[in-house]
Write an enzyme that holds these catalytic residues in place. Sequence first.
Site, PDB file in Angstrom:
ATOM      1  CG  ASP A 118      -1.882   1.142   1.283  1.00 18.33           C
ATOM      2  OD1 ASP A 118      -1.997   1.860   0.275  1.00 18.33           O
ATOM      3  OD2 ASP A 118      -2.529   1.324   2.325  1.00 18.33           O
ATOM      4  CG  ASP A 146      -3.896   4.778  -1.834  1.00 19.61           C
ATOM      5  OD1 ASP A 146      -3.087   3.868  -1.558  1.00 19.61           O
ATOM      6  OD2 ASP A 146      -4.916   4.990  -1.157  1.00 19.61           O
TER       7      ASP A 146
END
Length: 440
Positions: A81, A294
């Site tokens: 992530d 992201d």
Amino acid sequence: MATLLTAHLFFFVVFFILSQSCFSTCSKQSRAAVVLPLKTQMIPSSSIPKPPNKVSFHHNVSLTASLTVGNPPQNVSVVIDTGSELSWLHCNKTPNLLSTFDRLRSSSYSVIPCSSPTCTKRTRDLPIPASCDSRKLCHVTLSYADASSSEGNLAFDTFRIGSSASPGTIFGCMDSGFSSTTEEDSKTTGLMGMNRGALSFVSQMGFQRFSYCISDRDSWGVLLLGGGGSGSNFSWLQPLNYTPLIQISTPLPYFDRAAYTVQLEGIKVSDKLLPLPKSVFVPDHTGAGQTMVDSGTQFTFLLGSAYSALRNEFMEQTRGILTVLEDSNFVFQGTMDLCFRVSLNRSTLPVLPTVSLVFRGAEMRVPGEWLLYKVAGEVRGGDQVYCFTFGNSDLMGVEAYIIGHYHQQNLWMEFDLQNSRVGLAPVSCALAGQRLSKGI
């Protein structure tokens, strides 16, 4: 910015390490690159072989890696992530989790007291400050955009990718939160934070650059830790267009300083630039309105005014091509209120306009085939339901623009921490994986 995992398993990926990283034994300047070729296959996870020095990956709402932690090594599965800092593992066995890390079995596991500089200083970039629990251990609490949260203790242990080990890696050993609702979700042990914070995995490993190419269907992709997308070894890659990372020195309540923040300057549908002032994309005095790249978020989210303008123009350009789903009570994932009816008899979608995100110095072009997403199980009469893959940040309760991984497919994405920039170029992930696997 990780969200809870969904039940949809799109891809299962197997990757292996072709070159060794020296990890903690090398300086940042001499860090060896780690090349991770990826192969996507539509196969059940139970049939994946597990030979030595291979790491399992699957791609649902995020990229999920299998590695080992502790001594003796324990297999764990973690989400990669770029929107999060602290890596963490589930450490408390619960009925809804199939995969946890057993700290009691690891001889190299050690907790971090709240008086340690690691707790008092290195946690400065975490959104919620670390605290001291009843045992005087460093206590951390994490929260995410989907309202999920978890808490536990900061700890050290050895993380291994393939045969490369990194002793003394700092992570969160979490005892509560992040309950899973599906069997696939319950197999995920935790998360690997990849942002610019002091405790992120790339910061702790000392990598000054990493890149990835996310494949679309059954093709090769690649994750590269270290190295770079330039020079003779990358002659197959188009020159990258770079956009600078936005940094601020003053803390603001709604600005994530550890995120990969870029400056969005406009949005185009086909070649038509939406009539939006650039001020719409500039963070305000509170920091609200930043644009983050992201990998932990699936789709792309825009603040209300930009989303409405894109929604209206897309509807206008697809008038007579797509049939809008007239159901005000249906909002996909609570943030996507533009959906369409497509005949069950239709095997492919019609040709759709492209959407381009215009950044300072670079442009991300999203082809039409990635602008609609089929909603599993939603059938209206003789039609299936597809939803627009751009959502409204206002409905999600997040004061930011978020560029999700779904729109990063078949792009070479380079995160250059040394030069504070993000580079991108269209590429076939199949070609990237094949060339890097041959060292060319």
